[in-house]
Write a protein that holds these residues in place. Structure first.
Motif, PDB file in Angstrom:
ATOM      1  N   GLN A   1      -3.937  -7.276  -3.664  1.00  8.25           N
ATOM      2  CA  GLN A   1      -2.561  -7.714  -3.413  1.00  8.25           C
ATOM      3  C   GLN A   1      -1.673  -7.441  -4.621  1.00  8.25           C
ATOM      4  OE1 GLN A   1      -2.405 -11.775  -2.119  1.00  8.25           O
ATOM      5  NE2 GLN A   1      -3.326 -11.366  -0.128  1.00  8.25           N
ATOM      6  N   ASN A   2      -2.204  -7.682  -5.811  1.00 14.51           N
ATOM      7  CA  ASN A   2      -1.431  -7.416  -7.020  1.00 14.51           C
ATOM      8  C   ASN A   2      -1.120  -5.924  -7.141  1.00 14.51           C
ATOM      9  OD1 ASN A   2      -0.366  -8.281  -9.726  1.00 14.51           O
ATOM     10  ND2 ASN A   2      -1.942  -6.860 -10.414  1.00 14.51           N
ATOM     11  N   ASN A   3      -2.106  -5.087  -6.806  1.00 13.10           N
ATOM     12  CA  ASN A   3      -1.894  -3.647  -6.858  1.00 13.10           C
ATOM     13  C   ASN A   3      -0.844  -3.218  -5.835  1.00 13.10           C
ATOM     14  OD1 ASN A   3      -2.561  -1.055  -7.934  1.00 13.10           O
ATOM     15  ND2 ASN A   3      -3.694  -0.621  -6.067  1.00 13.10           N
ATOM     16  N   THR A   4      -0.922  -3.787  -4.628  1.00 13.88           N
ATOM     17  CA  THR A   4       0.063  -3.489  -3.589  1.00 13.88           C
ATOM     18  C   THR A   4       1.455  -3.916  -4.046  1.00 13.88           C
ATOM     19  OG1 THR A   4      -1.620  -3.800  -1.879  1.00 13.88           O
ATOM     20  CG2 THR A   4       0.684  -3.871  -1.174  1.00 13.88           C
ATOM     21  N   LEU A   5       1.528  -5.085  -4.686  1.00  7.09           N
ATOM     22  CA  LEU A   5       2.817  -5.598  -5.166  1.00  7.09           C
ATOM     23  C   LEU A   5       3.425  -4.666  -6.216  1.00  7.09           C
ATOM     24  CD1 LEU A   5       4.758  -8.006  -4.870  1.00  7.09           C
ATOM     25  CD2 LEU A   5       3.509  -9.128  -6.726  1.00  7.09           C
ATOM     26  N   LEU A   6       2.587  -4.087  -7.078  1.00  9.51           N
ATOM     27  CA  LEU A   6       3.077  -3.133  -8.065  1.00  9.51           C
ATOM     28  C   LEU A   6       3.713  -1.926  -7.390  1.00  9.51           C
ATOM     29  CD1 LEU A   6       0.124  -3.158 -10.630  1.00  9.51           C
ATOM     30  CD2 LEU A   6       2.481  -3.812 -11.126  1.00  9.51           C
ATOM     31  N   HIS A   7       3.037  -1.419  -6.357  1.00 12.27           N
ATOM     32  CA  HIS A   7       3.563  -0.256  -5.641  1.00 12.27           C
ATOM     33  C   HIS A   7       4.851  -0.608  -4.904  1.00 12.27           C
ATOM     34  CE1 HIS A   7       0.582   2.942  -6.151  1.00 12.27           C
ATOM     35  NE2 HIS A   7      -0.309   1.971  -6.256  1.00 12.27           N
ATOM     36  N   LEU A   8       4.875  -1.776  -4.280  1.00 11.39           N
ATOM     37  CA  LEU A   8       6.094  -2.186  -3.580  1.00 11.39           C
ATOM     38  C   LEU A   8       7.253  -2.364  -4.558  1.00 11.39           C
ATOM     39  CD1 LEU A   8       4.536  -4.726  -1.059  1.00 11.39           C
ATOM     40  CD2 LEU A   8       5.631  -2.553  -0.471  1.00 11.39           C
ATOM     41  N   GLY A   9       6.952  -2.891  -5.742  1.00  9.97           N
ATOM     42  CA  GLY A   9       7.986  -3.036  -6.763  1.00  9.97           C
ATOM     43  C   GLY A   9       8.545  -1.690  -7.189  1.00  9.97           C
ATOM     44  N   LYS A  10       7.667  -0.711  -7.366  1.00  4.44           N
ATOM     45  CA  LYS A  10       8.122   0.636  -7.719  1.00  4.44           C
ATOM     46  C   LYS A  10       8.981   1.229  -6.610  1.00  4.44           C
ATOM     47  CE  LYS A  10       6.370   5.303  -8.692  1.00  4.44           C
ATOM     48  NZ  LYS A  10       6.793   5.941  -7.447  1.00  4.44           N
ATOM     49  N   LEU A  11       8.546   1.042  -5.352  1.00  4.04           N
ATOM     50  CA  LEU A  11       9.310   1.571  -4.221  1.00  4.04           C
ATOM     51  C   LEU A  11      10.674   0.889  -4.107  1.00  4.04           C
ATOM     52  CD1 LEU A  11       6.384   1.858  -1.645  1.00  4.04           C
ATOM     53  CD2 LEU A  11       7.670   3.759  -2.652  1.00  4.04           C
ATOM     54  N   GLU A  12      10.730  -0.407  -4.451  1.00  6.03           N
ATOM     55  CA  GLU A  12      12.032  -1.090  -4.490  1.00  6.03           C
ATOM     56  C   GLU A  12      12.928  -0.482  -5.565  1.00  6.03           C
ATOM     57  OE1 GLU A  12      12.382  -5.520  -3.648  1.00  6.03           O
ATOM     58  OE2 GLU A  12      10.308  -5.376  -4.368  1.00  6.03           O
ATOM     59  N   GLN A  13      12.370  -0.227  -6.755  1.00  9.29           N
ATOM     60  CA  GLN A  13      13.147   0.374  -7.838  1.00  9.29           C
ATOM     61  C   GLN A  13      13.673   1.755  -7.438  1.00  9.29           C
ATOM     62  OE1 GLN A  13      10.794   0.414 -11.447  1.00  9.29           O
ATOM     63  NE2 GLN A  13      10.117  -1.689 -11.130  1.00  9.29           N
ATOM     64  N   CYS A  14      12.881   2.474  -6.648  1.00 10.27           N
ATOM     65  CA  CYS A  14      13.279   3.819  -6.201  1.00 10.27           C
ATOM     66  C   CYS A  14      14.113   3.779  -4.925  1.00 10.27           C
ATOM     67  CB  CYS A  14      12.030   4.678  -5.965  1.00 10.27           C
ATOM     68  SG  CYS A  14      11.064   4.976  -7.467  1.00 10.27           S
ATOM     69  N   GLU A  15      14.454   2.560  -4.472  1.00 10.58           N
ATOM     70  CA  GLU A  15      15.298   2.356  -3.282  1.00 10.58           C
ATOM     71  C   GLU A  15      14.689   2.975  -2.027  1.00 10.58           C
ATOM     72  OE1 GLU A  15      19.221   3.694  -4.250  1.00 10.58           O
ATOM     73  OE2 GLU A  15      19.588   2.047  -5.641  1.00 10.58           O
ATOM     74  N   GLN A  16      13.377   2.898  -1.923  1.00 11.19           N
ATOM     75  CA  GLN A  16      12.684   3.323  -0.708  1.00 11.19           C
ATOM     76  C   GLN A  16      12.261   2.125   0.141  1.00 11.19           C
ATOM     77  OE1 GLN A  16      10.154   6.372  -3.215  1.00 11.19           O
ATOM     78  NE2 GLN A  16       9.858   6.805  -1.053  1.00 11.19           N
ATOM     79  N   VAL A  17      12.235   0.954  -0.493  1.00 15.46           N
ATOM     80  CA  VAL A  17      11.830  -0.281   0.184  1.00 15.46           C
ATOM     81  C   VAL A  17      12.809  -1.377  -0.218  1.00 15.46           C
ATOM     82  CG1 VAL A  17      10.073  -2.112   0.182  1.00 15.46           C
ATOM     83  CG2 VAL A  17       9.380   0.271   0.454  1.00 15.46           C
ATOM     84  N   VAL A  18      13.093  -2.271   0.712  1.00 12.29           N
ATOM     85  CA  VAL A  18      13.900  -3.438   0.401  1.00 12.29           C
ATOM     86  C   VAL A  18      13.132  -4.685   0.832  1.00 12.29           C
ATOM     87  CG1 VAL A  18      15.142  -3.372   2.615  1.00 12.29           C
ATOM     88  CG2 VAL A  18      16.163  -4.548   0.649  1.00 12.29           C
ATOM     89  N   LYS A  19      13.211  -5.734   0.024  1.00  9.47           N
ATOM     90  CA  LYS A  19      12.570  -6.996   0.353  1.00  9.47           C
ATOM     91  C   LYS A  19      13.638  -7.980   0.801  1.00  9.47           C
ATOM     92  CE  LYS A  19       9.587 -10.635  -1.532  1.00  9.47           C
ATOM     93  NZ  LYS A  19       8.939 -11.170  -2.763  1.00  9.47           N
TER      94      LYS A  19
END
Length: 326
Positions: free
Chosen positions: A296-314
């Protein structure tokens, strides 16, 4: 698994000294590196400061006439900086003018354990900053700092090359024609490392890849050298690190592009996924609760990167894919 020797001569003027602090996160222990052959030498990282046998190994490597004159720290973790204060009082190992160098970072340097471990160096005005591309020369070797954040905010790697052509042929690794790379904990000799911030971590890996090193001298695990068909194992390992993270990112994006479970709260979903759901969809073979938390922590890191790159929004606790481009 081959056993790592407590002391290993890597090349002329480069010796790896094991910190003698084995553990689940340190593997066989922290690798520290003694650089130079003259009376004044450089030490990269110091172990955790709790192992008397480590200091004995340093004494043996130095002999009676040589002393450590500069200590370079790759990053703030205690298994790399914990030995600083003890070393500064060991004048049969370090010179009385020994100076400690570390990339200064307000976030990491304000941590109580870090302040305490570096307090003596600071009190004696022996603590200095490391800047990107700063050069340290010792005998005929040249170390150059490379800022590589990601594992930690203050992480530094170091290249090692020759300053001049050797007077006589050398055996083994040749610093004159090859670039050796001290990687700290950015890259390990075995397995993968922990990551604080994935986006700068990936940028750091790409920066090291561009150096095309012949040998990796990691903070933990065995030395990575050799190669075949014109491709060094060092380059191959960096490429594998990058591809592993890219593969995981593609898997996460593929999951977010699908419709989430329709029968599970919260409602309405509007196409959003919970962190736990993304993790389960990507890591399908994991059942151990401790391993699931790490996943889960690893997934969260990837999701955080995708948020920074504006590919994902939470939105609240749900992750939504904005665009499917990497």
């Amino acid at each position: 698994m081959d056993k790592i020797a407590p002391v290993q001569k890597i090349a002329k003027g480069i010796v790896r000294v094991l910190g003698m602090n084995p553990g689940p996160f340190t593997l066989e222990g922290t690798n520290t590196y003694l650089i130079g052959e003259g009376e004044r030498r450089v030490l990269v990282d110091t172990g955790d400061g709790e192992q008397p046998e480590y200091f004995d190994l340093l004494k043996q490597c130095l002999g009676s006439n040589s002393r450590i004159d500069r200590i370079l720290l790759t990053h703030w973790h205690s298994d790399h900086i914990g030995g600083v204060s003890r070393l500064l009082d060991m004048h049969d190992i370090v010179s009385r003018s020994c100076t400690v160098y570390k990339c200064q970072n307000e976030a990491t340097d304000s941590v109580d354990t870090v302040r305490n471990m570096l307090a003596l160096a600071r009190e004696r005005d022996r603590l200095r900053n490391i800047s990107d591309l700063q050069v340290f020369e010792v005998d005929n070797l040249r170390l150059q700092a490379v800022f590589t954040p990601g594992h930690t905010e203050d992480h530094m790697s170091f290249t090692i090359t020759k300053n001049s052509i050797p007077e006589e042929p050398t055996q083994g690794i040749n610093c004159e024609t090859e670039c050796l790379l001290l990687t700290g904990d950015l890259i390990l000799g075995r397995g993968t490392t922990t990551v604080h911030d994935l986006r700068p971590y990936m940028e750091s890996l790409r920066r090291l890849l561009a150096l095309r090193p012949s040998t990796l001298l990691p903070g933990h695990g065995p030395i990575i050298s050799g190669g075949e068909q014109g491709r060094s194992n060092a380059v191959r390992v960096i490429e594998e690190y990058i591809e592993h993270r890219n593969m995981r990112e593609r898997q996460i994006i593929d999951v977010l592009a699908r419709q989430p479970p329709a029968d599970k709260p919260p409602f309405p979903r509007n196409g959003g996924w919970l962190l736990e759901e993304v993790t389960s969809a990507v890591y399908t073979d994991i059942t151990d609760p401790k391993v699931i938390l790490a996943a889960q922590n690893n997934t969260l890191l990837h999701l955080g990167k995708l948020e920074q790159c504006e590919q994902v929004v939470k939105i609240q606790n749900l992750y939504h894919l904005i665009k499917h481009d990497i």
